[in-house]
Design a protein around this motif. Structure first.
Motif: not given
Length: 332
Positions: A224-235, A239-246, A321-323, A326-331
């Motif tokens: 239910s919880r995710i951590l997203i990392i990119d280029k060594g930094k925590l982005l 909550n998984l549902e919160k990221i979908k809502e946001t 997956e789409d979200i 987009k986060i990886y591409r800074n969209e």
């Protein structure tokens, strides 16, 4: 907290590279180097019994973080605490608290029957006979090991080997288990069985699970919880549902009409246009892109049903997956 990560940073020294053949020779003898930050100032905590998805693109810093959490690597800066132990300072004690499964590597003895591997691990981890028998009975039940328990590991299918690896990582009842691509290369049915087994293990023993994977269905079904990392930094940490809502406000409706549509058929839909909807007509198909926070799919369909004859429709929301892409591409 079961795991505490504070201001974690890992730098690697890399020999400075020069172009061309002469440059290659110069690089070989040169003592010059550059610093590469694989992980930069990451902090998070994970509670006992949590299942957390840790995701990122290749080279984002996931594996480096996990290696510091398991004690394989020592941080350049910062601190890691796993069940009260600093992993890279007391590797032996930490090893008794953790289990690790790498989807592309195995910890099983290649030429031995699977049962012999388990017996050896029992002795290595000094598991008492009663505890071992109880755990094996449970693992046999949830992972269905019985049918291939006496086969040499080299004869096992990928799905069987993965189930064997999962069992091997759990024989000593670790407090924390790190799963790196646990369903990679598995077919749909075996994937589902492995996910069910992971859930059951978490529910029965309260095992804290850190899951790294590129298969976001694993993340959606298990954590239910995710951590997203990119280029060594925590982005992102949440909550998984919160990221979908946001980040997943936009959705699509594809409508198939009984007859071919024209732009004239869309006249009078001003209410929809004013509320963040865009339209695209192709033959008898109508595609509508809309913002869920401003208008619902029910409102759109109610408006359209009175204007055109609909034979079928599909609602597609933005996937996790789409979200993440987009986060990886800074969209976002």
């Amino acid at each position: 907290m079961m795991i505490t990560v504070e201001n974690l940073t890992k730098e690697f020294k890399m020999n400075k590279k020069y172009p061309g053949f002469k440059g290659a020779v110069k690089s070989f003898f040169s003592r010059e180097y550059t610093l590469k930050k694989a992980v930069e100032d990451i902090s998070f905590t994970i509670a006992e019994g949590e299942i957390v998805g840790y995701i990122g693109a290749n080279g984002a810093g996931k594996s480096t973080t996990i290696k510091m959490m398991t004690g394989i690597l020592t941080p350049t800066k910062g601190r890691v605490l796993v069940n009260g132990v600093v992993p890279y300072e007391d590797r032996q004690k930490n090893a008794k608290d953790i289990g690790v499964v790498f989807g592309q590597k195995t910890q099983l003895w290649w030429d031995l029957p699977l049962s012999e591997t388990f017996s050896l691990l029992k002795d290595i981890y000094e598991v008492e006979e009663n505890d071992y028998n109880e755990r094996m009975a449970f693992l046999n039940e949830v992972l269905e090991l019985e049918e291939f328990l006496l086969q040499p590991v080299r004869t096992l299918s990928l799905g069987q080997r993965m189930r064997g690896d999962l069992a091997a990582a759990l024989i000593h009842n670790p407090k924390v288990i790190y799963l790196d691509e646990p369903t990679i290369g598995l077919d749909v049915v075996v994937k589902e069985n492995v996910r069910k087994a992971i859930k059951k293990i978490n529910e029965t023993y309260g095992t804290t699970i850190i899951l790294t994977t590129h298969d976001l269905m694993d993340i959606e079904e298990l954590s239910s919880r995710i951590l997203i990392i990119d280029k060594g930094k925590l982005l992102y940490d949440g909550n998984l549902e919160k990221i979908k809502e946001t980040y997943g406000a936009m959705a699509d409706i594809e409508i198939v009409a009984k007859e071919e549509l024209s732009e004239d058929d869309l006249e009078g839909f001003s209410m929809l246009g004013e509320r963040a909807c865009t339209f695209q007509v192709e033959g008898n198909q109508l595609k509508i892109h809309y913002n869920k926070t401003k208008i619902s799919s029910t409102e759109i369909l109610k408006e359209l049903m009175g204007k055109i004859q609909v034979s079928d429709f599909t609602v597609r929301e933005t996937s996790i997956e789409d979200i993440v892409k987009k986060i990886y591409r800074n969209e976002v």
